[in-house]
Design a protein around this motif. Sequence first.
Motif, PDB file in Angstrom:
ATOM      1  N   GLY A  15       0.854  -1.408  -0.048  1.00 34.85           N
ATOM      2  CA  GLY A  15      -0.010   0.030   0.012  1.00 34.85           C
ATOM      3  C   GLY A  15       0.651   1.268   0.219  1.00 34.85           C
ATOM      4  O   GLY A  15       0.287   2.459  -0.347  1.00 34.85           O
ATOM      5  N   GLY A  16       2.063   1.083   0.456  1.00 37.06           N
ATOM      6  CA  GLY A  16       3.017   2.454   0.348  1.00 37.06           C
ATOM      7  C   GLY A  16       3.494   2.809  -1.221  1.00 37.06           C
ATOM      8  O   GLY A  16       2.989   2.172  -1.930  1.00 37.06           O
ATOM      9  N   GLN A  82       7.240   6.667 -10.484  1.00 37.45           N
ATOM     10  CA  GLN A  82       6.417   6.805  -9.242  1.00 37.45           C
ATOM     11  C   GLN A  82       5.637   5.670  -8.933  1.00 37.45           C
ATOM     12  O   GLN A  82       4.869   5.271  -9.936  1.00 37.45           O
ATOM     13  N   MET A  83       5.757   4.919  -7.793  1.00 39.80           N
ATOM     14  CA  MET A  83       4.940   3.653  -7.810  1.00 39.80           C
ATOM     15  C   MET A  83       4.308   3.577  -6.554  1.00 39.80           C
ATOM     16  O   MET A  83       4.710   3.997  -5.248  1.00 39.80           O
ATOM     17  N   ASN A  84       2.941   3.557  -6.767  1.00 36.32           N
ATOM     18  CA  ASN A  84       1.999   3.814  -5.513  1.00 36.32           C
ATOM     19  C   ASN A  84       0.927   2.657  -5.282  1.00 36.32           C
ATOM     20  O   ASN A  84       1.204   1.742  -6.241  1.00 36.32           O
ATOM     21  N   SER A  85       0.536   2.318  -4.111  1.00 33.06           N
ATOM     22  CA  SER A  85      -0.479   1.074  -3.971  1.00 33.06           C
ATOM     23  C   SER A  85       0.611   0.082  -4.171  1.00 33.06           C
ATOM     24  O   SER A  85       0.149  -1.011  -4.906  1.00 33.06           O
ATOM     25  N   LEU A  86       1.714  -0.179  -3.645  1.00 33.56           N
ATOM     26  CA  LEU A  86       2.433  -1.256  -4.165  1.00 33.56           C
ATOM     27  C   LEU A  86       1.903  -2.423  -3.480  1.00 33.56           C
ATOM     28  O   LEU A  86       1.475  -2.495  -2.405  1.00 33.56           O
ATOM     29  N   LYS A  87       2.200  -3.417  -4.021  1.00 36.77           N
ATOM     30  CA  LYS A  87       1.721  -4.851  -3.731  1.00 36.77           C
ATOM     31  C   LYS A  87       3.078  -5.864  -3.373  1.00 36.77           C
ATOM     32  O   LYS A  87       4.031  -5.713  -3.892  1.00 36.77           O
ATOM     33  N   PRO A  88       2.951  -6.763  -2.695  1.00 37.90           N
ATOM     34  CA  PRO A  88       4.020  -7.785  -2.575  1.00 37.90           C
ATOM     35  C   PRO A  88       4.365  -8.565  -3.766  1.00 37.90           C
ATOM     36  O   PRO A  88       5.698  -8.462  -4.059  1.00 37.90           O
ATOM     37  N   GLU A  89       3.713  -8.708  -4.718  1.00 36.52           N
ATOM     38  CA  GLU A  89       3.937  -9.073  -6.263  1.00 36.52           C
ATOM     39  C   GLU A  89       4.558  -8.013  -7.103  1.00 36.52           C
ATOM     40  O   GLU A  89       5.166  -8.453  -8.204  1.00 36.52           O
ATOM     41  N   ASP A  90       4.794  -6.919  -6.487  1.00 31.83           N
ATOM     42  CA  ASP A  90       5.955  -5.820  -7.093  1.00 31.83           C
ATOM     43  C   ASP A  90       7.186  -6.022  -6.750  1.00 31.83           C
ATOM     44  O   ASP A  90       7.962  -5.329  -7.227  1.00 31.83           O
TER      45      ASP A  90
END
Length: 124
Positions: A15-16, A82-90
């Motif tokens: 989410g970060g 810019q990477m928002n709403s990061l997920k573990p799969e990222d």
Amino acid sequence: QVQLVESGGGLVQAGGSLRLSCAASGRTFSSYTMGWFRQAPGKEREFVAAISSGGRSTYYAASVKGRFTISRDNAKNTVYVQMNSLKPEDTAVYYCAAHRSTIVVRITEGADYWGQGTQVTVSS
């Protein structure tokens, strides 16, 4: 010849957000299509995002569209994502890439120059 150096990777909670930067050497940076790729453990490197030489056109992988934004500052020879709403799969090593073609989507087939990569880890 173009040399690319990524920075900005790190550990973030799901989410970060993170912003990656890629500094390029050389006076011809503004003529290159630039892109970001990533490679997760045990997987092949995959395309993430690309931006045209002038910055007017962008292209994203379906998995990141709406969450990631690529941009560039030709005066600073730098491209960002810019990477928002990061997920573990990222979670992956993220690579900056440069391509001579002015056709943005061509970079999805590969690049002429690559950076060394920066690690992004997203915890759940």
